[in-house]
Design a protein around this motif. Structure first.
Motif, mmCIF file in Angstrom:
data_model
loop_
_atom_site.group_PDB
_atom_site.id
_atom_site.type_symbol
_atom_site.label_atom_id
_atom_site.label_comp_id
_atom_site.label_asym_id
_atom_site.label_seq_id
_atom_site.Cartn_x
_atom_site.Cartn_y
_atom_site.Cartn_z
ATOM 1 N N ASN A 78 0.444 -1.454 0.388
ATOM 2 C CA ASN A 78 -0.565 0.497 -0.007
ATOM 3 C C ASN A 78 1.088 1.465 -0.467
ATOM 4 N N THR A 79 0.670 2.224 -0.967
ATOM 5 C CA THR A 79 0.928 3.669 -1.048
ATOM 6 C C THR A 79 0.118 4.798 -0.434
ATOM 7 N N TRP A 81 0.201 8.345 -0.247
ATOM 8 C CA TRP A 81 0.675 10.283 -0.934
ATOM 9 C C TRP A 81 0.194 10.979 0.293
ATOM 10 N N TYR A 93 1.626 14.904 -6.201
ATOM 11 C CA TYR A 93 1.645 14.001 -5.382
ATOM 12 C C TYR A 93 3.373 14.009 -4.731
ATOM 13 N N VAL A 95 6.064 10.096 -2.779
ATOM 14 C CA VAL A 95 4.668 8.878 -1.721
ATOM 15 C C VAL A 95 5.786 9.354 0.138
ATOM 16 N N SER A 98 5.383 3.467 2.283
ATOM 17 C CA SER A 98 4.893 2.042 1.806
ATOM 18 C C SER A 98 4.458 0.919 2.791
ATOM 19 N N HIS A 105 4.411 -4.945 -6.275
ATOM 20 C CA HIS A 105 3.525 -3.958 -6.653
ATOM 21 C C HIS A 105 3.274 -4.632 -8.306
ATOM 22 N N TYR A 360 -3.166 -0.608 -2.565
ATOM 23 C CA TYR A 360 -3.655 0.351 -2.722
ATOM 24 C C TYR A 360 -2.783 1.856 -3.075
ATOM 25 N N ASP A 361 -3.791 2.720 -3.058
ATOM 26 C CA ASP A 361 -3.037 4.073 -2.894
ATOM 27 C C ASP A 361 -3.746 4.993 -2.284
ATOM 28 N N TYR A 363 -4.569 8.737 -1.284
ATOM 29 C CA TYR A 363 -3.978 10.137 -1.369
ATOM 30 C C TYR A 363 -4.460 10.771 -0.299
ATOM 31 N N VAL A 589 -8.778 7.071 -2.965
ATOM 32 C CA VAL A 589 -8.395 6.050 -3.207
ATOM 33 C C VAL A 589 -7.811 5.982 -4.628
ATOM 34 N N THR A 590 -7.695 4.694 -5.334
ATOM 35 C CA THR A 590 -6.577 3.679 -6.429
ATOM 36 C C THR A 590 -6.564 2.735 -5.674
#
Length: 712
Positions: A78-79, A81, A93, A95, A98, A105, A360-361, A363, A589-590
């Motif tokens: 998971n990242t 940002w 954005y 990072v 993680s 990834h 998940y990313d 933000y 979220v992505t």
């Protein structure tokens, strides 16, 4: 280098089995070679054919296996940002950290360098695009080789069969206990005829269900590249600091060289470089033999050494402790709020499960342009290495009208490892509550007087009303408290003093600017202590321990142990015309499949009447222009309101401010103990005034970016 537990060691890294075991494996491989060819030829009805060739027992083993194996979701990173305008940002954005169980990834086929594809196929399974999951020619060749070596070094595994094995390894690593993980891993990697047979059947099943491209992509995403690094993308970032799309020919071959024996060819250990280069060169020659590269490309790649000049491993550790140093406290706060992120699932259990699998990313709301100054000022003016007493400091900023947390800083360096990080580090987030940071909170001092002021105005009383501001002793039984959970009735004398001096008759507005204790006790004697608590609760103020705010008479002057983040939110509500917003940290979220998911919803409500907020704003603006908060005013033309707070002997000190855009709370005090800050000095500034150094400079930075308009 971290030592891997037993169940993560590859079979070739363990002691060789005795000759008897090798011969048993050899006999199994003989049968497997026959069965392998038969499986390819008779994939439609393998069980029937096997009865005649290998006996009923083998057929039973085969028929008991499911028809196919799913390519399950694997663990990914998971990242987290934060927003940034600094060079090198990605669409605004950068990072922060993680967080993962396995550093992986997953990427699509077209996000992998063609050199990697060629190296994998030519080096590991050059008939990959021709066979149906089992390569009988390789089985026979492995049989001869194993017979000569009297061992089972070669298993004739195709890429598809290796994928099958890795899928079972991943399932093993998901077992809930160390013992179960080790047992499942041993079963998944055992050099036995039954396991080889199952790999063959599952491989054929995969070939029926998935395309060659999907199988190859899954293989490259699941493979282990050493040091908790999984998948080609994470490996490329870990060892070469580039995405998988940008890997060069020698880099691609070196990474594929790892997958058979990560323990002796992994690029995380310089002692492995020589072994890696030997295998890399074999792969390069195989690529040349298959026509994937030219002779010139071969020579140039072979001339590239595998050493410190070409390999520069990055320590991409998991967790906030390995993230951007000056954003770690906010990162930890985000992680501790995962249970509330609806984008991760419908229930808390589902959210934690999905977070564990990762991909998940997140933000977040963090503004790194503001976080940088907030951290630098907090750590600069509140030294973490102070040994005379437990000096602590916290700064938190929230956006007015939304509750978005823009900055969160603590005077110590975040480190939640079990062994700790030594002096100057910690894991207790002073900015927030116990459940989300381990803090027990701090007495708010006179910043809490805002809520007596609001209750006063809600009772229909005026800022111009005159009250007694004298220091004195009052009888507690004269205070009214109708809260059902009140610990009253209050009895006995309550002596108090005015820290700012002065006294006598004065207006409520003047008393607010000068923070006169006597005046606010006089106001509280005309009110219901429960109404004061209701005003604080309406604006979102919370005790750090989660218990209800206390309503004892001393609470009027700020003895509740509250959180800086909730105090910032309360003052933001005044600047927003009485609209209070719950602090939030996630914008969007992505998901693992690249899908766009919502962040946290704004949770705002009209907490107090706008007219009440406007009158309170007038009084609080006076604090910043001519009162106790003037030392925190940057005088940059942006209207600002606020209130200071100092407990007895300056054990805890506060300043909370707000413009129409951003509210900020700064606390400096004793994290434990009771050392008087007015007897302390840092860089020539008395300890009880350090808060102003932080607030004035930080507000200047915030105003320069966000600006601000006329307050209510």
């Amino acid at each position: 280098m971290t030592k891997r537990p037993h169940y993560l060691l590859r079979p070739a890294e363990r002691r060789h089995r005795p000759v008897l075991s090798a011969l048993q494996g050899l006999l199994g491989l003989i049968a497997a070679s026959v069965i392998g060819g038969l499986l390819v030829a008779t994939a439609v009805a393998p069980g029937i054919a096997l009865v005649g060739m290998a006996g009923a027992s083998v057929a039973n083993v085969f028929d008991e296996l499911p028809e196919y194996l799913e390519i399950d979701r694997t663990h990914e990173a998971n990242t987290i940002w934060g927003q940034s305008t600094a060079p090198g940002n990605v669409n605004g954005y950068a990072v922060i950290a993680s967080v993962y169980e396995q550093n992986r990834h997953a990427v699509a086929f077209d996000e992998i360098s063609p050199w990697v594809i060629s190296a994998a196929v030519d080096g590991e399974d050059h008939r990959f695009f021709e066979h149906n999951g089992v390569d009988t020619q390789s089985v026979v060749r492995a049989l001869v080789g194993n017979f000569r070596s009297q061992d089972v070094d070669s298993g004739a595994s195709t890429i598809t069969m290796q994928l099958v094995k890795n899928l079972f390894v991943q399932q093993a690593l998901n077992e809930p206990s160390e013992l179960l993980r080790e047992q499942a891993y041993d079963e998944a990697t055992e050099a036995s005829f039954d396991r080889k047979l199952s790999e063959m059947k599952y491989a054929i099943g995969l070939e029926k269900r998935y395309t060659k491209q999907e199988i190859l992509t899954a293989y490259l995403n699941i493979s282990f590249f050493g040091d908790n690094t999984y998948g080609i993308e994470a490996a490329a970032q870990r060892y070469y600091s580039v995405p998988a799309t940008q890997l060069t020919l020698p880099q691609a071959a070196s990474l594929i060289a790892i997958v058979q024996y990560p323990g002796i060819r992994g690029l995380d250990d310089p002692e492995n470089f020589e072994a890696n280069q030997k295998r890399r060169d074999v792969i390069l020659h195989a690529m040349y033999d298959e026509g994937s590269i030219t002779h010139q490309e071969l020579e140039e790649a072979l001339a590239t050494p595998v050493d410190a000049s070409t390999v520069a491993p990055r320590d991409i550790g998991s967790g906030c402790v390995n993230g951007l140093e000056w954003a770690r406290w906010f990162c930890d706060y985000v992680v501790k709020n995962v249970d509330s992120f609806e984008a991760l699932g419908a229930t808390e259990a589902e959210r934690f499960t999905n977070w564990s699998y990762g991909g998940y990313d997140l933000y977040t709301t963090l503004d790194l342009d503001i976080q940088g100054p907030a951290n630098a000022l907090t750590t600069g003016w509140v030294p973490a290495g102070e040994t005379a007493f437990a000096l602590g400091g916290a700064t938190v900023s929230v956006e007015v009208g939304t509750g978005r947390v823009l900055a969160m800083a603590v005077n110590k360096t975040f480190d939640d490892r079990s062994e700790g990080g030594g002096p100057g580090t910690g894991a207790v987030n002073y900015a927030t509550d116990y459940d989300h940071g381990g803090s027990s909170g701090f007495q708010s001092g006179s910043t809490y007087k805002l809520f007596t002021l609001i209750a006063w105005l809600q009772a229909g009383k005026k800022l111009s009303a005159v009250v007694d501001g004298s220091a004195r002793t009052v009888e507690q039984s004269k205070f009214r408290d109708t809260c059902p959970d009140s610990q009253g009735p209050w009895v006995g004398p309550y002596p108090f003093k005015n820290d700012s001096g002065g006294g006598g008759a004065m207006s409520v507005q003047s008393a607010t600017a000068a923070s006169v204790n006597g005046a606010f006790i006089s106001m509280a004697l005309q009110l219901d202590l429960c109404d004061i608590r209701r005003a604080a609760e309406a604006l979102g103020v919370e005790r750090a321990d989660g218990e209800p705010l206390l309503t004892n008479p001393s609470g009027v002057l700020g003895t509740n142990e509250v959180t800086p983040i909730s105090m910032a939110g309360a003052y933001a509500a005044i600047a927003a015309g009485g609209v209070a917003c719950t602090p939030i940290v996630l914008d969007r979220v992505t998901g693992p499949e690249g899908d766009d998911l919502p962040g946290q919803k704004k949770q705002c409500h009209q907490a107090i009447d706008p007219a009440i907020a406007a009158q309170a704003s007038i009084a609080l603006q006076g604090v910043m222009t001519s009162g106790t908060g003037s030392s925190s005013n940057p005088d940059d033309g942006i209207p600002i309101l606020g209130k200071t707070g100092t407990t007895d002997d300056a054990i805890q000190t506060w300043i909370v401010t707000s413009t129409t855009r951003v509210a900020t709370a700064v606390w400096v005090g004793n994290s434990v103990g009771a050392y008087p800050l007015n007897k302390y000095e840092w860089s020539g500034v008395p300890g009880n005034l350090l808060r102003h150094q932080i607030m004035r400079a930080l507000t200047g930075s915030i105003d320069a970016k966000y600006g601000g308009g006329a307050l209510p």
